[in-house]
Design a protein around this motif. Structure first.
Motif, PDB file in Angstrom:
ATOM      1  N   LEU A  48       0.957  -0.716   0.210  1.00 19.28           N
ATOM      2  CA  LEU A  48       0.142   0.180   0.032  1.00 19.28           C
ATOM      3  C   LEU A  48       0.817   1.172  -0.002  1.00 19.28           C
ATOM      4  CD1 LEU A  48      -2.852  -1.501   2.850  1.00 19.28           C
ATOM      5  CD2 LEU A  48      -3.070  -0.536   0.653  1.00 19.28           C
ATOM      6  N   MET A  49       2.346   1.228   0.052  1.00 18.40           N
ATOM      7  CA  MET A  49       3.037   2.334   0.480  1.00 18.40           C
ATOM      8  C   MET A  49       3.598   3.139  -0.660  1.00 18.40           C
ATOM      9  SD  MET A  49       2.838   3.220   3.526  1.00 18.40           S
ATOM     10  CE  MET A  49       4.484   4.788   3.512  1.00 18.40           C
ATOM     11  N   ALA A  50       3.621   1.951  -1.819  1.00 18.69           N
ATOM     12  CA  ALA A  50       3.640   1.847  -3.057  1.00 18.69           C
ATOM     13  C   ALA A  50       2.316   1.753  -4.301  1.00 18.69           C
ATOM     14  CB  ALA A  50       4.969   1.163  -3.577  1.00 18.69           C
ATOM     15  N   ARG A  51       0.850   2.264  -3.793  1.00 15.46           N
ATOM     16  CA  ARG A  51       0.319   1.527  -4.506  1.00 15.46           C
ATOM     17  C   ARG A  51       0.629   3.540  -5.935  1.00 15.46           C
ATOM     18  NH1 ARG A  51      -3.916   4.881  -2.886  1.00 15.46           N
ATOM     19  NH2 ARG A  51      -5.952   3.487  -4.295  1.00 15.46           N
ATOM     20  N   LEU A  52      -0.397   2.832  -6.822  1.00 19.09           N
ATOM     21  CA  LEU A  52      -0.010   3.633  -7.909  1.00 19.09           C
ATOM     22  C   LEU A  52       1.535   4.194  -8.346  1.00 19.09           C
ATOM     23  CD1 LEU A  52      -3.482   5.619  -7.632  1.00 19.09           C
ATOM     24  CD2 LEU A  52      -3.095   3.278  -9.270  1.00 19.09           C
ATOM     25  N   SER A  53       2.384   3.138  -8.783  1.00 16.04           N
ATOM     26  CA  SER A  53       3.457   3.696  -8.832  1.00 16.04           C
ATOM     27  C   SER A  53       3.876   3.627 -10.165  1.00 16.04           C
ATOM     28  CB  SER A  53       4.517   3.285  -7.510  1.00 16.04           C
ATOM     29  OG  SER A  53       4.626   3.225  -6.433  1.00 16.04           O
ATOM     30  N   PRO A  54       4.150   4.853 -11.097  1.00 17.45           N
ATOM     31  CA  PRO A  54       4.686   4.974 -12.304  1.00 17.45           C
ATOM     32  C   PRO A  54       5.306   3.695 -12.730  1.00 17.45           C
ATOM     33  CG  PRO A  54       4.908   7.043 -11.465  1.00 17.45           C
ATOM     34  CD  PRO A  54       4.959   6.291 -10.039  1.00 17.45           C
ATOM     35  N   PRO A  55       5.943   3.352 -13.781  1.00 20.04           N
ATOM     36  CA  PRO A  55       6.506   2.204 -14.572  1.00 20.04           C
ATOM     37  C   PRO A  55       7.262   2.983 -14.370  1.00 20.04           C
ATOM     38  CG  PRO A  55       5.126   2.918 -15.968  1.00 20.04           C
ATOM     39  CD  PRO A  55       4.793   4.048 -14.515  1.00 20.04           C
ATOM     40  N   PHE A  56       8.908   2.062 -14.667  1.00 17.16           N
ATOM     41  CA  PHE A  56      10.047   2.267 -14.997  1.00 17.16           C
ATOM     42  C   PHE A  56      11.034   3.748 -13.939  1.00 17.16           C
ATOM     43  CE2 PHE A  56       7.574   2.281 -19.072  1.00 17.16           C
ATOM     44  CZ  PHE A  56       7.614   1.108 -19.418  1.00 17.16           C
ATOM     45  N   THR A  58      11.240   1.596 -10.665  1.00 18.06           N
ATOM     46  CA  THR A  58      11.902   0.939  -9.611  1.00 18.06           C
ATOM     47  C   THR A  58      11.658  -0.599 -10.167  1.00 18.06           C
ATOM     48  OG1 THR A  58      10.136   0.389  -8.123  1.00 18.06           O
ATOM     49  CG2 THR A  58      11.149   2.358  -7.352  1.00 18.06           C
ATOM     50  N   ALA A  59      12.939  -1.011  -9.636  1.00 17.19           N
ATOM     51  CA  ALA A  59      13.223  -2.094 -10.037  1.00 17.19           C
ATOM     52  C   ALA A  59      12.248  -3.997  -9.739  1.00 17.19           C
ATOM     53  CB  ALA A  59      14.731  -2.816  -9.876  1.00 17.19           C
ATOM     54  N   ALA A  60      11.542  -3.419  -8.363  1.00 19.85           N
ATOM     55  CA  ALA A  60      10.299  -3.738  -7.399  1.00 19.85           C
ATOM     56  C   ALA A  60       8.949  -3.764  -7.736  1.00 19.85           C
ATOM     57  CB  ALA A  60       9.892  -3.641  -5.945  1.00 19.85           C
ATOM     58  N   HIS A  61       9.176  -2.606  -8.839  1.00 17.36           N
ATOM     59  CA  HIS A  61       7.772  -3.079 -10.056  1.00 17.36           C
ATOM     60  C   HIS A  61       8.450  -1.776 -10.989  1.00 17.36           C
ATOM     61  CE1 HIS A  61       6.244  -4.028  -5.882  1.00 17.36           C
ATOM     62  NE2 HIS A  61       6.118  -2.699  -5.459  1.00 17.36           N
ATOM     63  N   PRO A  62       8.421  -2.760 -11.601  1.00 17.13           N
ATOM     64  CA  PRO A  62       9.098  -2.133 -12.977  1.00 17.13           C
ATOM     65  C   PRO A  62       7.584  -1.502 -14.470  1.00 17.13           C
ATOM     66  CG  PRO A  62       9.421  -4.423 -13.699  1.00 17.13           C
ATOM     67  CD  PRO A  62       9.027  -4.134 -11.979  1.00 17.13           C
ATOM     68  N   LEU A  63       6.887  -1.925 -13.772  1.00 16.68           N
ATOM     69  CA  LEU A  63       6.107  -1.788 -14.880  1.00 16.68           C
ATOM     70  C   LEU A  63       4.166  -0.850 -13.996  1.00 16.68           C
ATOM     71  CD1 LEU A  63       5.109  -4.258 -17.121  1.00 16.68           C
ATOM     72  CD2 LEU A  63       6.415  -2.939 -17.811  1.00 16.68           C
ATOM     73  N   GLY A  64       4.879  -0.856 -12.844  1.00 15.20           N
ATOM     74  CA  GLY A  64       4.599  -0.359 -11.502  1.00 15.20           C
ATOM     75  C   GLY A  64       3.324  -1.005 -10.736  1.00 15.20           C
ATOM     76  N   THR A  65       2.376  -0.090  -9.676  1.00 14.98           N
ATOM     77  CA  THR A  65       1.645  -0.652  -9.277  1.00 14.98           C
ATOM     78  C   THR A  65       0.420  -0.376  -9.421  1.00 14.98           C
ATOM     79  OG1 THR A  65       1.431   0.961  -7.319  1.00 14.98           O
ATOM     80  CG2 THR A  65       3.572  -1.406  -7.179  1.00 14.98           C
ATOM     81  N   ASP A  66      -0.894  -1.207  -9.252  1.00 17.42           N
ATOM     82  CA  ASP A  66      -1.883  -0.930  -9.063  1.00 17.42           C
ATOM     83  C   ASP A  66      -3.110   0.191  -8.438  1.00 17.42           C
ATOM     84  OD1 ASP A  66      -2.604  -2.272  -7.334  1.00 17.42           O
ATOM     85  OD2 ASP A  66      -3.826  -3.974  -8.771  1.00 17.42           O
ATOM     86  N   PRO A  67      -4.014   0.196  -7.911  1.00 18.05           N
ATOM     87  CA  PRO A  67      -4.646   1.374  -6.504  1.00 18.05           C
ATOM     88  C   PRO A  67      -4.535   0.198  -5.443  1.00 18.05           C
ATOM     89  CG  PRO A  67      -6.188   1.276  -8.722  1.00 18.05           C
ATOM     90  CD  PRO A  67      -5.229   0.082  -9.056  1.00 18.05           C
ATOM     91  N   LEU A  68      -4.424  -1.083  -5.457  1.00 24.52           N
ATOM     92  CA  LEU A  68      -4.036  -1.432  -4.489  1.00 24.52           C
ATOM     93  C   LEU A  68      -2.176  -1.873  -4.247  1.00 24.52           C
ATOM     94  CD1 LEU A  68      -6.711  -4.166  -4.535  1.00 24.52           C
ATOM     95  CD2 LEU A  68      -6.753  -2.470  -3.214  1.00 24.52           C
ATOM     96  N   GLY A  69      -1.409  -1.307  -4.678  1.00 25.50           N
ATOM     97  CA  GLY A  69      -0.217  -1.440  -4.054  1.00 25.50           C
ATOM     98  C   GLY A  69      -0.024  -3.235  -4.957  1.00 25.50           C
ATOM     99  N   ARG A  70      -0.521  -3.457  -5.823  1.00 26.89           N
ATOM    100  CA  ARG A  70       0.145  -4.641  -6.799  1.00 26.89           C
ATOM    101  C   ARG A  70       0.668  -4.997  -7.547  1.00 26.89           C
ATOM    102  NH1 ARG A  70      -6.010  -7.240  -6.487  1.00 26.89           N
ATOM    103  NH2 ARG A  70      -6.077  -5.068  -7.794  1.00 26.89           N
TER     104      ARG A  70
END
Length: 284
Positions: A48-56, A58-70
């Motif tokens: 939840l701390m990374a919810r709606l993170s944009p893509p490209f 961080t290496a942890a979420h290369p394509l970003g995250t959705d509204p629930l931080g997935r």
């Protein structure tokens, strides 16, 4: 003939077509098969701390995250498992039923041919979306019911294809000779008719896998297919449409996955059609 058109008909382009289609299909299938190894946390792991993170970013979420931080990449790969499962299983089921009905109808003719073909005509007259809404309203939406719906709606294509081929083959000399020497019908069907039907059926199989992936995604997007709690490309498109202005990546990347998968399968289908049908290859 224009130079561009001559290139499209050249053997070099057909080889390129095969390589591109096979590469796309193989990469997507391998990613789906090894999704658990690639993403140990699974597609439902939330941050939840990374919810709606944009893509490209961080290496942890290369394509970003959705509204629930997935993680979007993990969910795209997990959704591919559902879409490919629906595509391959529904096509296999429709092919088995359709080929069997087409063989029986075309070989034995008579009342059997009339009943099967009239039933096929009635089904072809029904719009797919009307059939889908009626079917889902009666039995409910689920993975199994979506597969059954696609089988029921598409066996007719195989039946008509096989019936037409059998009607032409049953009058050939080698079939007449086999009948004259007393070869049993089932042996004629298995040894003489089926080998001559494999090419067209394989081409239709390949193209219909791509078509069924699109249909499953469309049904799920409309709320008529897979349970929305299960990761699927259509479900991701539906859930991300409300965030298009602030988080475009939630919907765009599942859409790209559908595009690349369907493109790869269609390229393979076109290549198979040209390779297995010399007449079609020379006339393109």
């Amino acid at each position: 003939m224009a130079p561009a058109l001559s290139f499209l008909r050249s053997p070099r382009f057909r080889n390129l077509e095969f390589l591109l289609g096979a590469t796309l299909t193989l990469v997507i299938c391998l990613a789906v098969l090894f999704s658990e190894q690639l993403f140990p946390g699974g597609a439902d792991k939330m941050d939840l701390m990374a919810r709606l993170s944009p893509p490209f970013r961080t290496a942890a979420h290369p394509l970003g995250t959705d509204p629930l931080g997935r993680d979007v990449l993990a969910r795209v790969v997990a959704g591919g498992k559902i879409s490919l499962l629906v595509g391959f299983v529904s096509v296999a089921g429709a092919a088995v039923i359709g080929v069997l009905m087409g063989l029986i109808s075309g070989y034995y003719r008579g009342i059997c041919d009339i009943v099967v073909m009239r039933f096929a005509d009635v089904q072809l007259a029904l719009p797919f979306i009307l059939l889908a809404i009626t079917f889902i309203a009666i039995v409910g939406g689920s993975l199994t019911n979506t597969i059954i719906l696609l089988i029921v709606s598409q066996w007719v294509q195989y039946a008509r294809l096989v019936r037409g081929s059998v009607l032409a083959l049953r009058e050939r000399e080698f079939i007449q000779s086999a009948r004259a020497i007393g070869v049993k019908d089932w042996r004629i069907i298995v040894q003489h008719l089926l080998p001559n039907l494999i090419g067209p059926v394989i081409v239709l199989l390949t193209l219909n896998v791509a078509n069924n992936i699109l249909l499953e995604s469309s049904l799920t997007f409309l709320g008529l297919g897979i349970d929305p709690t299960i990761p699927s490309w259509g479900g991701m498109l539906a859930s991300g449409r409300t965030y298009l202005q602030v988080a475009w990546w939630v919907s765009v990347f599942p859409g790209l996955a559908i595009l690349l998968t369907v493109l790869g399968l269609n390229l393979l289908g076109d290549w198979l059609r040209d390779s297995l049908d010399p007449t079609g290859r020379t006339s393109r």
